[in-house]
Design an enzyme around this catalytic site. Structure first.
Site, mmCIF file in Angstrom:
data_model
loop_
_atom_site.group_PDB
_atom_site.id
_atom_site.type_symbol
_atom_site.label_atom_id
_atom_site.label_comp_id
_atom_site.label_asym_id
_atom_site.label_seq_id
_atom_site.Cartn_x
_atom_site.Cartn_y
_atom_site.Cartn_z
ATOM 1 N N LYS A 193 -15.291 73.456 23.484
ATOM 2 C CA LYS A 193 -16.715 73.599 23.185
ATOM 3 C C LYS A 193 -17.347 74.628 24.120
ATOM 4 C CE LYS A 193 -18.017 69.679 26.141
ATOM 5 N NZ LYS A 193 -18.513 68.300 26.167
ATOM 6 N N ARG A 225 -17.950 59.938 31.889
ATOM 7 C CA ARG A 225 -18.382 58.684 31.260
ATOM 8 C C ARG A 225 -17.428 57.529 31.591
ATOM 9 N NH1 ARG A 225 -22.007 61.979 30.931
ATOM 10 N NH2 ARG A 225 -22.597 63.107 29.037
ATOM 11 N N ASP A 260 -21.904 69.434 17.910
ATOM 12 C CA ASP A 260 -22.532 68.811 19.071
ATOM 13 C C ASP A 260 -23.518 67.772 18.528
ATOM 14 O OD1 ASP A 260 -23.202 68.246 21.672
ATOM 15 O OD2 ASP A 260 -23.705 70.304 22.216
ATOM 16 N N HIS A 301 -30.548 70.831 24.196
ATOM 17 C CA HIS A 301 -31.082 69.489 23.999
ATOM 18 C C HIS A 301 -32.578 69.558 23.696
ATOM 19 C CE1 HIS A 301 -27.446 68.573 26.383
ATOM 20 N NE2 HIS A 301 -27.449 67.417 25.744
#
Length: 484
Positions: free
Chosen positions: A175, A82, A260, A188
């Protein structure tokens, strides 16, 4: 509740929330919420939070004028980036490349430098490293984000990554607990199932989390997956048995537990974000990552739902106090650490050392540069639309899918010159395999470059594996093939 008590409960609930927001300037609602006790924010490139490092540093400085927030981001390096890498590709290879090198000291160095870059722009909580053991080669969401398929290898690099990150004064978040590497579904889009009992989890999924915890990881992130033998149909993020029983009890993690993103279907698809948030808090989570699209309205809805859960007795006030105490300890730790030095050379060194070449590529000396053809591959949601490929070193590179006539078109353009075929997780994309096979049948001198996991490779082909598609991986490959 008395007014004062109600106000305090509202503040405690806000102290568990990490919402998102749009743009590179903090909106007024967000600054107001920070003053009311909001724990912090999660930054997302897709929300325009990271147009460049200068703007990001200004943004985080403005947030700190309002409060002392946690500023979190998903910066794994490699394919999930990112911090500017969403525009150019990351200068650091991801975990698969680091696992291929298998030098924990180098992994520590890479993560220390990555942490230093985050600290420079005011980010203090990194949702990394991914310490999932990628035992399912067809895993649609982990893949190159994992250090590899061996629990012991992943464990030693998990410890190194945590140590390096935190040496830079940034909190690491291991994670996705209890381990997302054995799934073939994307959380997702649904609730993946990991059909494993406690003995198998202890051998396969838990060693990296234990190593990260022993290395002092300030946070661990939960996964939205179902362990039927333990969570009985409930996603781990919402399961007291998984969070409090396993992560707190069995593994002994006493730091912060972060969810998450709760906007994912695996957590809230059937029950909605406010209820998922309440259930995660009841289960033992301390901080709630709400998701990229969850802004002011979502904060208000979650606060209202949690307040009602406290009033009804579903959510004990002591649970909120416990979360606040752990978050306070995390912020105290952050205040006592200074940043490290950025060391981007570590990224390129790791990418170069990760290369694995089978066969000997032809030399292009003195002749026309080879044609580079990149075969289209859909990125998973966690990766997003990050640039990849050898295009920066091959101005006339072609990107194509597996449509009829694609092979003929490529072969025509490659007449009289070498041919480099760039793949990305070809084992997961039948069209890539079919087109690569057709091209090799006509051009057995072609070179295959796999920028995902090197699971598929035709026998006898010259094959270069990069173990990732970051900018660093691409540069290393371009150098090895004489393009750079």
């Amino acid at each position: 509740m008395a007014d004062q008590n109600s106000a305090e409960i509202s503040r405690m609930v806000r102290g568990t929330l990490l919402p998102a927001f749009a743009g590179a300037v903090p909106p007024r609602w967000l600054l107001d919420e920070l003053e009311r006790g909001l724990a912090g924010v999660t930054l997302f490139a897709i929300n325009g939070n990271v147009p460049n490092t200068e703007a990001l540093a200004a943004l985080t400085a403005r947030l700190r004028k309002a409060a002392a927030p946690l500023v979190a981001i998903d910066e794994e390096g490699g394919d999930v980036t990112r911090l500017g890498g969403h525009l150019t590709g990351s200068p650091y290879p991801g975990n698969a490349a680091l696992g291929a090198v298998d030098d924990p000291a180098l992994t520590r160095r890479v993560y220390r430098s990555l942490g230093a870059e985050l600290a420079e722009v005011g980010v203090n909580l990194n949702f990394a490293p991914s310490v999932d053991v990628n035992t399912a080669s067809d895993n649609p969401v982990i893949g190159t984000r994992s250090f590899g398929p061996d629990a012991a290898l992943v464990a030693r690099h998990a410890a190194a990554a945590v140590t390096g990150t935190q040496e830079a004064g940034v909190a690491a978040c291991a994670k996705h607990f209890p381990g997302h590497g054995a799934t073939v579904e994307d959380s997702h889009l649904g609730v993946p199932i990991v059909d494993a009992g406690l003995d198998l989890l202890d051998r396969r999924e838990f060693p990296p989390f234990r190593a990260a915890i022993e290395a002092g990881a300030r946070a661990v992130m939960t996964a939205h997956l179902d362990l039927p033998a333990i969570t009985a149909g409930v996603p781990a993020t919402l399961s007291h048995a998984a969070i409090t029983g396993l992560l707190r009890g069995r593994l002994g993690h006493d730091g912060v537990i972060v969810t998450d993103a709760l906007d994912m279907d695996g957590a809230s698809g059937a029950i909605g974000l406010p209820e998922a948030s309440v259930r995660a808090l009841i289960a033992g989570a301390d901080l709630l990552c709400l998701g990229s699209g969850e802004h002011e309205v979502s904060v208000r809805a979650v606060v209202a739902a949690a307040e009602e859960a406290v009033r009804s007795g579903r959510l004990p006030l002591e649970r909120l106090a416990d979360a606040a105490e752990r978050t306070g300890r995390l912020k105290d730790w952050l205040a006592g650490h200074s940043a490290a030095i950025v060391d981007r050379a570590a990224g390129l060194e790791a990418a170069r050392r990760a290369l694995r070449l089978s066969g000997e590529p032809p030399r292009w000396d003195g002749g026309t540069a080879p044609l580079v053809v990149e075969l289209e591959a859909t990125a998973n949601i966690a990766v997003g639309p990050t640039p990849w490929g050898l295009g920066p070193w091959a101005p006339d590179a072609v990107r194509t899918g597996g449509s009829d006539g694609a092979a003929d078109s490529v072969l025509e353009r490659a007449t009289g010159r070498g041919l480099i075929i760039v793949l990305r997780d070809a084992h997961r994309h039948a069209a890539q395999r079919a087109l690569a096979t057709a091209l090799l049948a006509a051009r057995p001198d072609a070179v295959l470059v796999e920028m995902g996991l090197p699971v598929w490779a035709p026998e006898g082909a010259v094959h270069l594996a990069t173990y990732g598609a970051a900018q660093a991986n691409a540069q290393a490959a371009a150098e090895r093939l004489g393009l750079a």
